[in-house]
Design an enzyme around this catalytic site. Sequence first.
Site, PDB file in Angstrom:
ATOM      1  CD  GLU A 125      46.395  46.101  40.788  1.00 48.94           C
ATOM      2  OE1 GLU A 125      46.971  46.737  41.677  1.00 48.94           O
ATOM      3  OE2 GLU A 125      45.723  45.076  40.993  1.00 48.94           O
ATOM      4  CG  HIS A 161      43.625  43.364  36.062  1.00 48.97           C
ATOM      5  ND1 HIS A 161      44.989  43.401  35.929  1.00 48.97           N
ATOM      6  CD2 HIS A 161      43.365  43.531  37.379  1.00 48.97           C
ATOM      7  CE1 HIS A 161      45.545  43.568  37.130  1.00 48.97           C
ATOM      8  NE2 HIS A 161      44.588  43.662  38.020  1.00 48.97           N
ATOM      9  CG  HIS A 164      48.530  41.668  40.073  1.00 49.12           C
ATOM     10  ND1 HIS A 164      47.758  40.547  40.242  1.00 49.12           N
ATOM     11  CD2 HIS A 164      47.667  42.715  40.032  1.00 49.12           C
ATOM     12  CE1 HIS A 164      46.481  40.902  40.289  1.00 49.12           C
ATOM     13  NE2 HIS A 164      46.400  42.203  40.167  1.00 49.12           N
ATOM     14  CG  ASP A 219      42.458  45.244  41.241  1.00 48.15           C
ATOM     15  OD1 ASP A 219      42.692  44.750  40.120  1.00 48.15           O
ATOM     16  OD2 ASP A 219      42.660  44.638  42.305  1.00 48.15           O
TER      17      ASP A 219
HETATM   18 MN    MN Z   1      44.663  43.560  40.197  1.00 48.81          MN
END
Ligand code: MN
Length: 340
Positions: free
Chosen positions: A22, A24, A181, A303
């Site tokens: 996950e 980004h 998400h 993340d």
């Molecule tokens: Mn995230």
Amino acid sequence: MDGKSIICSTDAMQKTGKIAIEEHWGNQELNDLRTEWGKRTGYAVTVDPKAIAYSFPRMLDFDKFRLPSMDEFGITMQVISTGSPGVQGYADTRKAISRAKALNDAQAEIIHKYPGRFAGFAGLPTQDPKAAADELDRAVKQLGFKGAMIQGSTNWEYLDENKYWVIWEKAEALEVPIYLHVQEPSFATAKLYEGHPELTGATWAWGVETATHALRIINSGVFDAFPKATLILGHLGEALPYLLGRLDEGFFMAAKSGRKLNKALSEYIRSNLLATTSGLYRPETLLCAITAMGEDRILYAMDYPFVEPKASVDCFMRTPLTDEVREKISHLNAEKWLKL
Ligand code: MN
């Protein structure tokens, strides 16, 4: 358990090769979209920009911060996706369709530029469910993506609605997961958070919104219709693993609602859901998720860049696990579920 008593050395962190799923990236268009979406929805600020100042220079970057930190902390691969609200943030359906293609193409270029270090989840224009299914097909078959990440609801319409089932049908046919998400809560919950803006965002509201969204999907019968479809949740399953018993008890008590499912709620969570370690957590929370969902269904995620790599890896390496289970969560499960 005092998690702080088991601190791993950087050496041990590196040795356990990890695939983080996950993670980004962003660009100016996505930044502008977030600002525009915030103004349009009234959800302009749930995160203090100062609190996540670390992330801003790292969203677009790959060479200066991202790859060196991956090497430092033993992240062999990141499965990348846009940040929130992503494609779900477009108000105009035609624009969502065309920009989803362009953003997925841009993401494919990044992946191509660094062979072996990145894979991708597609953004889908859910504003038009059929177009979203078509884009998932294109992204998987032509761009080599490993599934899709949908940034929560689309204008607070949820993926349990019948019109979205074409996306689940396509994901099952392609054998790729859909990563749901976190996103801001529905306006209908505004009263619940009145006077407590600190409970919106990551503190509480994102998780409640996302867990409820997942339960809507399960309860609508999506996984009875598409039993091989897979839904991924971040943040160790957004608290659902903790509640398996309560969910089954509550569903039984609510049976008069007439909703019929082939299995107990907890069984779908153990057969159609995967959870990732994104965000920060206590070791006991990861152990709960593993126990509740099974050691094959928990996948490493960071993340990035909203969570600093060292903090993420600390949470993971402080959790007492057998070498076999740690290897599964670090990379073996990702390799299996995402066919890496
Ligand atoms: Mn995230």
